[in-house]
Scaffold this active site. Structure first.
Site, PDB file in Angstrom:
ATOM      1  N   TYR A  59      -8.207 -51.104  29.939  1.00 35.91           N
ATOM      2  CA  TYR A  59      -8.261 -49.970  29.011  1.00 35.91           C
ATOM      3  C   TYR A  59      -6.852 -49.533  28.622  1.00 35.91           C
ATOM      4  CZ  TYR A  59      -8.882 -45.079  27.557  1.00 35.91           C
ATOM      5  OH  TYR A  59      -8.838 -43.877  26.884  1.00 35.91           O
ATOM      6  N   GLU A  81     -14.099 -37.088  26.482  1.00 33.28           N
ATOM      7  CA  GLU A  81     -13.109 -36.242  27.159  1.00 33.28           C
ATOM      8  C   GLU A  81     -13.789 -35.006  27.733  1.00 33.28           C
ATOM      9  OE1 GLU A  81     -10.113 -36.840  27.964  1.00 33.28           O
ATOM     10  OE2 GLU A  81      -9.486 -38.489  26.661  1.00 33.28           O
ATOM     11  N   TRP A  89     -11.481 -40.557  34.969  1.00 28.03           N
ATOM     12  CA  TRP A  89     -11.687 -41.310  33.735  1.00 28.03           C
ATOM     13  C   TRP A  89     -12.365 -42.650  34.017  1.00 28.03           C
ATOM     14  CZ3 TRP A  89     -12.512 -40.203  29.051  1.00 28.03           C
ATOM     15  CH2 TRP A  89     -12.419 -41.164  28.038  1.00 28.03           C
TER      16      TRP A  89
END
Length: 231
Positions: A59, A81, A89
């Site tokens: 990522y 988010e 995350w």
């Protein structure tokens, strides 16, 4: 006749040695946490959070910090988010495909039509984050995104808060978690009916979508977005 030490003294020696050893161990300097870029086996420098986990590494190398300039893409990032708040995350990334399926590919026009049955469906979906407040926020933000088209759209609004300069952090400690721009963006979105868009969340969005470049100076991704120079 050979004298022997009193039993009490013999008993205290092991305890004393143990205490001294514990004190010595405690006095040793603790191993510092990595604060700067870590060079991997491939010779590329990355921040600690993206240096080990293969998913996060991919990522970071291919997506994080690259500009996102389409409405659906920014709505997805805004939504994820919000779901990430209070979580890692990595957790969101592992559930990203499920999120996309559950939220109709993050098409604002579809998500804005979600009703009570859809909310219950989402709350029953074990593949995503089953948080009612965040689910309702995503639906509300879809409707707000549609309304915002009359003012130029979500993309134009978010990118209008791009700062004139970007940080140049050398350590993790130097990376800001908010900025004047993220605070202003948060206020602008809230004014237009968006929720779960606090300054810290908006700063993370700005980092992830290339609006600011907070790659460490030594990172191989520094300046790779085309938005900001490497320094």
């Amino acid at each position: 006749m050979k004298k022997t030490a009193p039993a009490t003294k013999r008993a205290t020696k092991p305890a004393t040695r143990t205490a001294r050893a514990a004190a010595k161990k405690a006095a040793r300097p603790k191993k510092p946490q990595p604060l700067d870029a870590i060079v991997g086996a491939d010779g590329l420098a990355r921040p600690p959070w993206a240096a080990v986990d293969p998913l996060l590494k991919h990522y970071y190398d291919t997506e994080w910090g690259m500009p996102v300039r389409d409405e659906r893409g920014l709505f997805e990032r805004l939504s994820l988010e919000a779901f990430q708040s209070g979580l890692s995350w990595a957790t969101i990334l592992r559930k990203r495909d499920a999120f996309r399926e559950a939220f109709a590919g993050f098409d604002p026009d579809v998500v804005a039509t979600f009703g009570d049955k859809d909310v219950e469906r989402l709350l029953a979906d074990e593949r995503i984050i089953r948080n009612r407040a965040k689910i309702l926020a995503t639906i509300a933000n879809a409707a707000a995104t549609i309304r915002l088209r009359d003012e130029g759209g979500l993309v134009a609004l978010i990118w209008s808060f791009q700062p004139h300069t970007t940080p140049a952090p050398r350590t993790i400690a130097e990376i800001p978690t908010t900025s004047d721009e993220s605070i202003a963006l948060s206020k602008a979105l809230r004014k237009r009916g968006f929720v779960f868009v606090g300054p810290t969340t908006m700063h993370a969005l700005m980092e992830a979508t290339g609006i600011v470049d907070t790659h460490l100076v030594d990172s191989h991704r520094r300046g790779s977005s085309g938005v900001w120079p490497r320094d």
